[in-house]
Motif scaffolding. Structure first.
Motif, PDB file in Angstrom:
ATOM      1  N   GLU A  55      49.719 -15.162 -35.021  1.00  0.00           N
ATOM      2  CA  GLU A  55      50.817 -16.002 -34.551  1.00  0.00           C
ATOM      3  C   GLU A  55      50.680 -17.391 -35.150  1.00  0.00           C
ATOM      4  N   ILE A  56      51.818 -18.008 -35.402  1.00  0.00           N
ATOM      5  CA  ILE A  56      51.857 -19.428 -35.781  1.00  0.00           C
ATOM      6  C   ILE A  56      52.823 -20.081 -34.801  1.00  0.00           C
ATOM      7  N   ASN A  57      52.270 -20.697 -33.771  1.00  0.00           N
ATOM      8  CA  ASN A  57      53.087 -21.260 -32.701  1.00  0.00           C
ATOM      9  C   ASN A  57      53.334 -22.737 -32.950  1.00  0.00           C
ATOM     10  N   THR A  58      53.940 -23.375 -31.938  1.00  0.00           N
ATOM     11  CA  THR A  58      54.280 -24.792 -32.105  1.00  0.00           C
ATOM     12  C   THR A  58      53.055 -25.685 -32.162  1.00  0.00           C
ATOM     13  N   ARG A  59      52.072 -25.399 -31.336  1.00  0.00           N
ATOM     14  CA  ARG A  59      50.894 -26.253 -31.278  1.00  0.00           C
ATOM     15  C   ARG A  59      49.706 -25.680 -32.033  1.00  0.00           C
ATOM     16  N   SER A  60      49.512 -24.370 -31.969  1.00  0.00           N
ATOM     17  CA  SER A  60      48.334 -23.770 -32.571  1.00  0.00           C
ATOM     18  C   SER A  60      48.686 -22.422 -33.166  1.00  0.00           C
ATOM     19  N   SER A  61      47.750 -21.901 -33.938  1.00  0.00           N
ATOM     20  CA  SER A  61      47.885 -20.575 -34.534  1.00  0.00           C
ATOM     21  C   SER A  61      46.763 -19.687 -33.995  1.00  0.00           C
ATOM     22  N   VAL A  62      47.022 -18.385 -33.962  1.00  0.00           N
ATOM     23  CA  VAL A  62      46.062 -17.424 -33.409  1.00  0.00           C
ATOM     24  C   VAL A  62      45.508 -16.587 -34.553  1.00  0.00           C
ATOM     25  N   VAL A  63      44.175 -16.525 -34.647  1.00  0.00           N
ATOM     26  CA  VAL A  63      43.477 -15.749 -35.665  1.00  0.00           C
ATOM     27  C   VAL A  63      42.644 -14.691 -34.952  1.00  0.00           C
ATOM     28  N   ARG A  64      42.839 -13.427 -35.327  1.00  0.00           N
ATOM     29  CA  ARG A  64      42.102 -12.320 -34.716  1.00  0.00           C
ATOM     30  C   ARG A  64      41.031 -11.847 -35.687  1.00  0.00           C
ATOM     31  N   SER A  65      39.772 -11.866 -35.249  1.00  0.00           N
ATOM     32  CA  SER A  65      38.650 -11.486 -36.093  1.00  0.00           C
ATOM     33  C   SER A  65      38.525  -9.962 -36.141  1.00  0.00           C
ATOM     34  N   PRO A  66      37.697  -9.434 -37.052  1.00  0.00           N
ATOM     35  CA  PRO A  66      37.490  -7.969 -37.073  1.00  0.00           C
ATOM     36  C   PRO A  66      36.926  -7.414 -35.773  1.00  0.00           C
ATOM     37  N   ASP A  67      36.299  -8.268 -34.957  1.00  0.00           N
ATOM     38  CA  ASP A  67      35.790  -7.823 -33.663  1.00  0.00           C
ATOM     39  C   ASP A  67      36.838  -7.916 -32.566  1.00  0.00           C
ATOM     40  N   ASP A  68      38.129  -8.113 -32.938  1.00  0.00           N
ATOM     41  CA  ASP A  68      39.237  -8.237 -31.987  1.00  0.00           C
ATOM     42  C   ASP A  68      39.065  -9.426 -31.056  1.00  0.00           C
ATOM     43  N   GLU A  96      40.245 -13.174 -30.462  1.00  0.00           N
ATOM     44  CA  GLU A  96      41.336 -14.058 -30.875  1.00  0.00           C
ATOM     45  C   GLU A  96      40.921 -15.515 -30.670  1.00  0.00           C
ATOM     46  N   THR A  97      41.125 -16.306 -31.705  1.00  0.00           N
ATOM     47  CA  THR A  97      40.753 -17.718 -31.677  1.00  0.00           C
ATOM     48  C   THR A  97      42.006 -18.551 -31.922  1.00  0.00           C
ATOM     49  N   MET A  98      42.240 -19.545 -31.047  1.00  0.00           N
ATOM     50  CA  MET A  98      43.366 -20.466 -31.226  1.00  0.00           C
ATOM     51  C   MET A  98      42.895 -21.662 -32.052  1.00  0.00           C
ATOM     52  N   ILE A  99      43.574 -21.885 -33.167  1.00  0.00           N
ATOM     53  CA  ILE A  99      43.213 -22.962 -34.089  1.00  0.00           C
ATOM     54  C   ILE A  99      44.370 -23.955 -34.127  1.00  0.00           C
ATOM     55  N   PRO A 100      44.144 -25.227 -33.853  1.00  0.00           N
ATOM     56  CA  PRO A 100      45.228 -26.218 -33.942  1.00  0.00           C
ATOM     57  C   PRO A 100      45.849 -26.211 -35.343  1.00  0.00           C
ATOM     58  N   ASN A 101      47.159 -26.392 -35.379  1.00  0.00           N
ATOM     59  CA  ASN A 101      47.850 -26.337 -36.667  1.00  0.00           C
ATOM     60  C   ASN A 101      47.395 -27.429 -37.623  1.00  0.00           C
ATOM     61  N   SER A 102      46.977 -28.580 -37.082  1.00  0.00           N
ATOM     62  CA  SER A 102      46.525 -29.656 -37.963  1.00  0.00           C
ATOM     63  C   SER A 102      45.265 -29.268 -38.728  1.00  0.00           C
ATOM     64  N   VAL A 103      44.466 -28.356 -38.161  1.00  0.00           N
ATOM     65  CA  VAL A 103      43.246 -27.917 -38.850  1.00  0.00           C
ATOM     66  C   VAL A 103      43.618 -27.187 -40.140  1.00  0.00           C
TER      67      VAL A 103
END
Length: 780
Positions: free
Chosen positions: A627-640, A642-649
């Motif tokens: 997902e690429i949301n308004t505030r952050s994006s969601v990254v799912r690792s191979p271990d399932d 999910e990590t929320m990463i701020p878009n500015s990163v």
């Protein structure tokens, strides 16, 4: 057509001498109106005969009105203005009928062209020349397709214009019904003194109705001809698509094609050089004329002693200006011809690059060929921009000369010079147009080649729809609906006097404003949801990008909705003035990070360097972007996880996108075999196993290399590619390959060795060797 339009057209071309009771706009009985049915158009010959008859009658009537004494013979009550209006109506009627007569042939030609196109498309079964087909033939077909598409777009635009004009005429005819009814009623109720004037006015109204009907029929025939043209163009496009589909299956770019291109290019160059020779002679003559004009000015500016200043100095200066313009125009023609020569070289270079692109067998060769082909594309694009600016300047200069020529009398000595100046500018503009068209054609062709061989990016997005916002219920009416929360003074200026009043803000006002805002926001949100679903469903935007744009739009809508709600409820903004300072400070500090991430999300979605579905590495976090949301994006690792990463990163830090340009990733599997095993057999087994696995990419093909001589084994490496994200875990695929390799090694006799050591003993004297029949007691 509508029934009343068909009636008007029928009265205009079928029954021009009908009784006044049949004139459009008259109060006909209900039975006659219900009986009117849409009529079909007559055959071309009959329509032509009826139109010619109508034109003759209109010309006869116009001749009677233009005859001597016609104005004096007007019935009492008819003014000269009405006479002039009727004349203009009849003149326009004659012109419209003449255009309609010409358009009958146009419609027939368009219909025949449509039949020809359909017959050609039906009869085509293949090319006469056997395959392989030349890429140049494909280029010709593509150019023809572009031309037909351009003509199709023009025809569709014309069709829309004609339909709008026909609708306008329909409105005019509808508005003319009442004057026609009034004129007919005036005839029916006229006495002996006013009967002649009433009949004259009725005939004038009838002529106006016939004009509207003739225009309607003309535009209807134009619509019919455009529809035939559009159908023929679409049929030709279908045939071209079939031909292109056949030609592309077996196309080649041979040395013979390049030789033919070079031959044609050389012929064009010879023609251009002949033109250059002619322009060089013109330049020499123009420079001579400029020198003569300058000499004439010098003679006029240095008169002999005692001679008065001649009045021809201004004309001589203008003659010099025209001579300099001629020199400039001829120089521009020479530069344009030299540009055409240069364009021939650029075109041949582009064809050679395309040949290399068509013959490329590896990805690296294709990339190199595309880069090489991109050089002339950029060069041609810059050339187009320069030519457009020059054409705009020259066109403005020509318009200025045309405007000046409209104010100069032909007997003026400046007129001839002005005409020559206009001719020079027109010639320069024609050369710029010629060069611009040639450059634009070459640029489009190079762009098409690049797009043809450039792999498309994977733009697959989420298919699920965002759930629509639920409806917020009405709040219960609370006790104290009229409770006064606050009050404020409102100053109003009336007739120069300032009146101060007191306005109370009650809880009911705020609740009504809140309900109005909630309902409005809910409706607009539902509308935005439907628009989002439609845009995503048609593939115009990805789901995440559409969702972000929708959120941004709803924020703007919310602001305007708040302002509109306050205005509708007559609650001034001054009520919240005391919140201003604190609110500004709070928003400034509290939303700094939020706004930064929000803007970063928009930039990420716009640049498309990170997309939903990409496999990325962000600060050591490896996974798939879900997902690429308004505030952050969601990254799912191979271990399932999910990590929320701020878009500015994603903008400030280093981000590795493994699937930016393609979705393939190379993996390596190393294996050791016993010394003495044939390396070629091992490499064959490795590539065979990788090729048999269904999840290993076939392109690029997997390959094996003899990597090293190990301590105990010969070390080989198998390189293969997997699709990311794929249907299975890469570790599972690698494990499968190891199992398959182990099985094939057993079948082919390739052994996997244990660690081995060679021990070397070195002694100055021979070592004693003794046989012991039985080990000593206590030894092991």
């Amino acid at each position: 057509m509508r029934p009343w339009l068909l009636l008007c057209w029928g009265l205009a071309v079928l029954a021009p001498n009908s009784a006044p009771a049949q004139i459009p706009g008259s109060k006909q009985p209900v039975e006659s109106r219900e009986a009117a049915k849409p009529a079909t158009l007559d055959p071309p010959d009959e329509r032509r005969a009826k139109l010619e008859q109508s034109a003759r009658e209109a010309r006869d009537t116009l001749a009677r009105l233009d005859a001597a004494g016609a104005a004096a013979a007007l019935p009492e009550g008819i003014s000269a203005t009405e006479l002039d209006q009727r004349r203009r109506t009849l003149e326009q009627l004659v012109l419209t009928i003449n255009r309609a007569l010409k358009n009958i042939s146009v419609v027939e030609d368009a219909r025949k062209a449509l039949e020809t196109s359909r017959a050609r498309e039906t009869a085509w079964t293949g090319f006469k020349k056997p395959p392989p087909y030349s890429l140049l033939m494909i280029d010709d077909l593509l150019n023809e397709r572009e031309a037909i598409k351009s003509n199709l777009g023009s025809a569709e635009a014309s069709l829309g214009n004609y339909e709008r004009l026909l609708a306008t005429i329909a409105e005019e005819a509808k508005a003319a019904e009442e004057p026609g009814s009034n004129a007919l009623a005036a005839v029916q109720h006229a006495d002996a003194d006013t009967a002649a004037a009433a009949k004259w006015q009725l005939e004038a109204v009838r002529a106006q109705s016939r004009l509207l009907a003739a225009r309607a029929g003309l535009f209807q025939s134009m619509i019919e001809s455009q529809q035939h043209r559009i159908a023929a163009a679409k049929t030709d496009l279908i045939l071209l698509e079939r031909q292109l589909a056949v030609a592309k299956t077996n196309a080649r770019f041979t040395d013979e094609d390049l030789a033919n291109l070079a031959k044609v290019s050389d012929e064009r160059k010879r023609t251009i050089r002949k033109e250059l020779d002619g322009q060089a002679k013109r330049l020499k003559a123009a420079m001579t004329a400029r020198s003569q004009a300058q000499a004439a000015i010098d003679a006029l500016t240095r008169p002999a002693p005692g001679t008065a200043e001649t009045p021809d100095l201004e004309l001589a200066q203008y003659r010099l200006e025209v001579a300099e313009g001629r020199v400039e125009a001829v120089q521009a023609l020479i530069e344009g011809l030299e540009g055409l020569l240069q364009l021939e070289d650029v075109g041949m270079k582009a064809y050679h690059d395309r040949r290399a692109l068509a013959d490329a067998r590896s990805l690296q060769q294709r990339v190199q060929a595309l880069d090489s082909l991109g050089v002339p594309r950029e060069h041609l694009w810059a050339w187009v921009n320069v030519l457009e600016d020059e054409m705009a300047r020259t066109s403005a200069e020509l318009n200025k000369l045309e405007a000046r020529a409209a104010t100069v009398d032909s007997a003026d000595p400046h007129f001839k010079l002005l005409t020559e100046q206009r001719a020079n500018t027109s010639e320069k503009l024609a050369m710029l147009t010629r060069l611009s068209q040639a450059v634009e054609t070459q640029r489009k062709m190079v762009k098409r080649w690049i797009l043809e061989y450039t792999p498309e990016e994977d733009q697959t997005g989420w298919s699920h729809r965002l759930a629509a916002l639920g409806s917020k219920g009405w709040g219960a009416v609370k006790k104290g609906w009229s409770f006064e929360l606050m009050s404020f003074e409102d100053k109003v200026e009336v007739d120069g006097q300032t009146i101060t009043g007191r306005i109370s803000v009650t809880l009911g006002m705020l609740l009504r404003a809140g309900m109005f805002f909630v309902i409005g926001y809910w409706l607009l949100s539902r509308l935005a949801g439907r628009i989002q679903a439609g845009v995503v469903g048609r593939g115009h935007l990805a789901e995440a990008q559409a969702r972000t744009l929708r959120n941004w739009a709803m924020i703007v809508v919310g602001i305007f909705l708040v302002l509109g709600t306050l205005a509708f409820m007559r609650i001034p903004l001054t009520v919240f003035a005391f919140f201003g300072g604190a609110l500004a400070i709070g928003l400034g500090f509290g939303t700094q990070t939020l706004i930064k991430n929000f803007v970063s999300g928009i930039i990420v979605l716009t640049e498309r360097k990170v997309r939903v579905g990409d496999v990325v590495d962000v600060d050591g976090i490896i996974g798939t972007v879900t997902e690429i949301n308004t505030r952050s994006s969601v990254v799912r690792s191979p271990d399932d996880v999910e990590t929320m990463i701020p878009n500015s990163v994603l903008l400030d830090n280093r981000v590795t996108n493994w699937t930016l340009t393609h979705t393939r990733m190379r993996r390596t599997l190393r294996v050791g075999v016993a010394y003495g095993t044939p390396p070629s057999r091992v490499m064959s087994v490795l590539t065979e196993v990788a090729g048999r696995h269904g999840l290993v990419c076939k392109e690029p093909a997997p390959f094996a290399v003899f990597e090293d001589f190990g301590e105990s084994a010969l070390v080989f490496a198998l390189y293969f590619w997997l699709e990311l994200p794929g249907p299975s875990n890469p570790m599972v695929i690698t494990s499968d390959l190891r199992l398959m390799i182990e099985k094939r090694f057993a079948e082919t006799g390739c052994g996997v060795p244990f660690p081995q050591r060679d021990i070397h003993l070195t002694a100055a004297t021979p070592l004693p060797v003794q046989w012991i029949d039985k080990p000593p007691a206590g030894s092991s």
